[in-house]
Structure formats: C-alpha cells, structure tokens
Design an enzyme around this catalytic site. Sequence first.
Site, PDB file in Angstrom:
ATOM      1  N   LYS A 172      -7.816  -4.246   3.294  1.00 24.08           N
ATOM      2  CA  LYS A 172      -8.595  -3.684   2.190  1.00 24.08           C
ATOM      3  C   LYS A 172      -7.663  -3.448   1.010  1.00 24.08           C
ATOM      4  O   LYS A 172      -6.638  -2.748   1.145  1.00 24.08           O
ATOM      5  CB  LYS A 172      -9.226  -2.372   2.658  1.00 24.08           C
ATOM      6  N   LEU A 173      -8.019  -4.041  -0.107  1.00 25.69           N
ATOM      7  CA  LEU A 173      -7.157  -3.985  -1.294  1.00 25.69           C
ATOM      8  C   LEU A 173      -7.954  -3.434  -2.465  1.00 25.69           C
ATOM      9  O   LEU A 173      -9.140  -3.749  -2.613  1.00 25.69           O
ATOM     10  CB  LEU A 173      -6.687  -5.402  -1.661  1.00 25.69           C
TER      11      LEU A 173
END
Length: 217
Positions: free
Chosen positions: A83-84
Amino acid sequence: MKLFLDTAEAAEIAALAASGLVDGVTTNPSLVHKAGRNFLEVVKEIAGLVPGPVSAEVVATDYEGMMAEARVLRGLAPNVCIKLPLTLDGLRATKALTAEGAMVNVTLCFSAAQALLAAKAGATFVSPFVGRHDDVGFNGMALIEDIRLIYDNYDFATQILVASVRHPVHVLEAAKIGADVATMPPAVLRQLASHPLTDRGLAAFLADWAKTGQSIR
Ligand code: E4P
C-alpha cells in the site's frame, strides 16, 4: 464485487473469514496502532487467514525508502499487497513494483485526477476514501462514479477499492456504481448480513417448530 475487511484485528478476521465472504484485508498504520500488535507479525498472520490480497502500508515517504520497505513487506507472504500513498514518489514506486510483479494498492485517493494517475502507474487497486469525503461535506460516491467512468473510458485494469466505508449504504452504492471492491470495518460486514425482519421471522419459525415437538436429527 469483492469484500475486504479494513482492520488489523486478526481474531475478527479469522471469525468472519470462516463465512467464506472475506476476499481480502486492508490495513493502515492507524489500524495497526489500534490492534497493538507488531506490524510484520500481524500482517504475516492475517495473510494466512484469507486467500486474497492483504494490504500493508509503507511509512517511508521517499521513493527509495518505499522500495526498501516494500521488499520487507513482500517477503512476508505471497498475498501481501503493497500500500503506497498517492504522491509522486508513491506513483513512481507503484510503477516500479508492478513492473516487478507486485500487487500495489494506491491509498489516500481523494480526486478522480489522482485516480487517473494511479491507473496510469499500473496500480492493482486505487483506494478512494468515501467516508472522509462525506465528513467534509462532499459526496464521496460522486468520486467513485467519476473514477468508474474514467477507468471504463480507457479500459484501465486498476480495480476501484472503495475505502473509508462507514455503513452498509456505502457498500450498496459502491456495488450499484460497479466498484470492484469495498473494504469495510468488521461491524459493517455484520450489518450487511442482518435485518430485523430476518431476526423476527426466524424467531417465529423456531417458536412454531418447537411446538411441533419434532427433530430433524
Ligand atoms: C483504506 O484502506 C483505509 O484503511 C481505510 O478505509 C480508512 O478508513 P477511515 O477513514 O475510516 O479511517
């Protein structure tokens, strides 16, 4: 439509995963803090509870740092999805990680323009936050409609993962629009399954059945 749980509470996930309805899990640093567990340990445990993607968020804000943290997180289990944040560095890391074959969830999306960039970067998922939009007087579902339209215009493969879900109506609206995934607190998944008329009807059936004096076994 896929249903994900938005929590880092492993016991809750295990209990609901038994229903067969949980397709994946999303976590974030605040949820990990709430769970009071070691981040790497809890992600590894959750990844063993569900077959689908388990989003684990980096905390570095620069490209090199994100890539280094992503390497650690990817090593935990094959179904870990990185998750960015939706920043230029996050989009750069999205492009690099997807080229390596990693699953990426681009989070903290608050505009259709941001979602367009996430798709162009090759994200597996984009996470528009509907509840936080509603909180500031904007219709979060209008954002989902715009993203659906744009992604369909260009056949982008990025999946729309509706996040910051607060109640069952968010899930229903997301389904009507054609969002690919909704991630929700465990309580919302339970609410989706419940209806007072189901409870009342079941109680009446069981009461009448008891009067028959019969058994199915
Ligand atoms: C998304 O992946 C986030 O973890 C989450 O949905 C945020 O929800 P909140 O706005 O209720 O914190």
